[in-house]
Design an enzyme around this catalytic site. Structure first.
Site, mmCIF file in Angstrom:
data_model
loop_
_atom_site.group_PDB
_atom_site.id
_atom_site.type_symbol
_atom_site.label_atom_id
_atom_site.label_comp_id
_atom_site.label_asym_id
_atom_site.label_seq_id
_atom_site.Cartn_x
_atom_site.Cartn_y
_atom_site.Cartn_z
ATOM 1 N N ASN A 264 3.083 4.384 -11.571
ATOM 2 C CA ASN A 264 1.768 4.472 -12.195
ATOM 3 C C ASN A 264 0.617 4.497 -11.190
ATOM 4 O OD1 ASN A 264 -0.378 3.853 -14.386
ATOM 5 N ND2 ASN A 264 -0.534 2.117 -12.987
ATOM 6 N N TYR B 122 -6.356 16.748 -8.264
ATOM 7 C CA TYR B 122 -5.805 15.766 -9.205
ATOM 8 C C TYR B 122 -4.868 16.473 -10.189
ATOM 9 C CZ TYR B 122 -5.527 11.891 -12.498
ATOM 10 O OH TYR B 122 -5.060 10.884 -13.314
ATOM 11 N N ASP C 84 0.866 -1.178 0.000
ATOM 12 C CA ASP C 84 0.000 0.000 0.000
ATOM 13 C C ASP C 84 0.901 1.225 0.000
ATOM 14 O OD1 ASP C 84 -1.740 2.075 0.408
ATOM 15 O OD2 ASP C 84 -2.664 1.240 2.230
#
Length: 252
Positions: free
Chosen positions: A87, A149, A60
């Site tokens: 990624n 974002y 994680d």
């Protein structure tokens, strides 16, 4: 360059496609994500199809323990990693003020802190060897006013541009796709076809990865897959910020 690639967020979507295309080129892969069962499935696929080694590393990356585990793998001198693909990521609703701040902090940890931590580990090992490649998956959102974002992806682009110049011959490339057919938007609660995005704006994962890998091999600091998004990003530099913000409100 060592022929091993470590890919985060490798259990599906762009991460799994990076694993497939790198394996097709003959690279062994180290697959990182939280879901071990999904990683095992991708590992089995690339082993069977391409005959390469596929190592599974569940972690994680929003946690310090997870980041440390992957960083330790990157600096292992007995098992060098020649390609790092950062990624892993997820999206949030664009309404920052209404989002849970804990989710926003996890979002920041994954996109910025994990990218920074793993790039730091990889660069140390790669510069010592005099070769290596880092691919950081960003987004065209980096060039648009698009909530947190867009902000975290802008950090990735800025960091990659600087590191690509500073650490040659190691290359660092920010791959900046637009809307891409993966499960990314479904995880935001948006079923296919309900994202409010015109069909012509969608890209395929295999095209995004193929163009990103090609640009990384050429040493480019920033890769924007597809002509349509190259034009869109160029246009945002020529229009007022308020106008550029309008298309950024489309989709999530």
């Amino acid at each position: 360059m060592a022929k091993t690639a470590l890919i985060t967020g490798a259990s599906s979507g762009l991460g799994a496609e990076f694993a497939r295309q790198l394996a097709a080129s003959g690279a062994d892969v180290v697959l990182v994500a939280r879901d071990r069962a999904a990683l095992d499935e991708v590992a089995r696929e690339v082993r069977d199809r391409y005959g390469v080694g596929a190592e599974v590393l569940p972690a994680d990356l929003t946690s310090e323990v997870g980041r440390d585990a992957v960083a330790a793998r990157l600096i292992d001198p007995d098992r060098p990693v020649g390609i790092l693909v950062n990624n892993a990521g997820f999206g949030l609703d664009l309404d920052f003020a209404s989002n849970d701040i804990v989710d926003e902090e996890r979002h920041l940890d994954l996109h910025v802190r994990a990218t920074m931590r793993l790039s730091h580990a990889a660069l140390g090992a790669m510069t010592a060897r005099g070769s290596g490649r880092i691919i950081n998956v960003a987004s065209v959102a980096a060039f648009l006013p698009r909530g947190t974002y867009g902000a975290v992806k802008a950090w990735i682009v800025s960091f990659s541009r600087w590191a690509n110049a500073a650490y040659a011959p190691v290359t660092v490339t920010a791959v900046c796709p637009g809307f891409t057919h993966t499960h990314f938007h479904e995880r935001l609660g948006l079923p296919p076809g309900q994202e409010g995005v015109p069909g012509w704006m969608w890209l395929s994962a295999d095209d995004v990865v193929r163009e990103g890998l090609r640009d990384a091999a050429r040493g480019k600091a920033v890769s924007i897959p597809s002509l349509r998004y190259k034009v869109l990003v160029a246009a945002t530099r020529l229009v007022p910020a308020a106008l550029a913000a309008r298309p950024a409100r489309t989709g999530r």
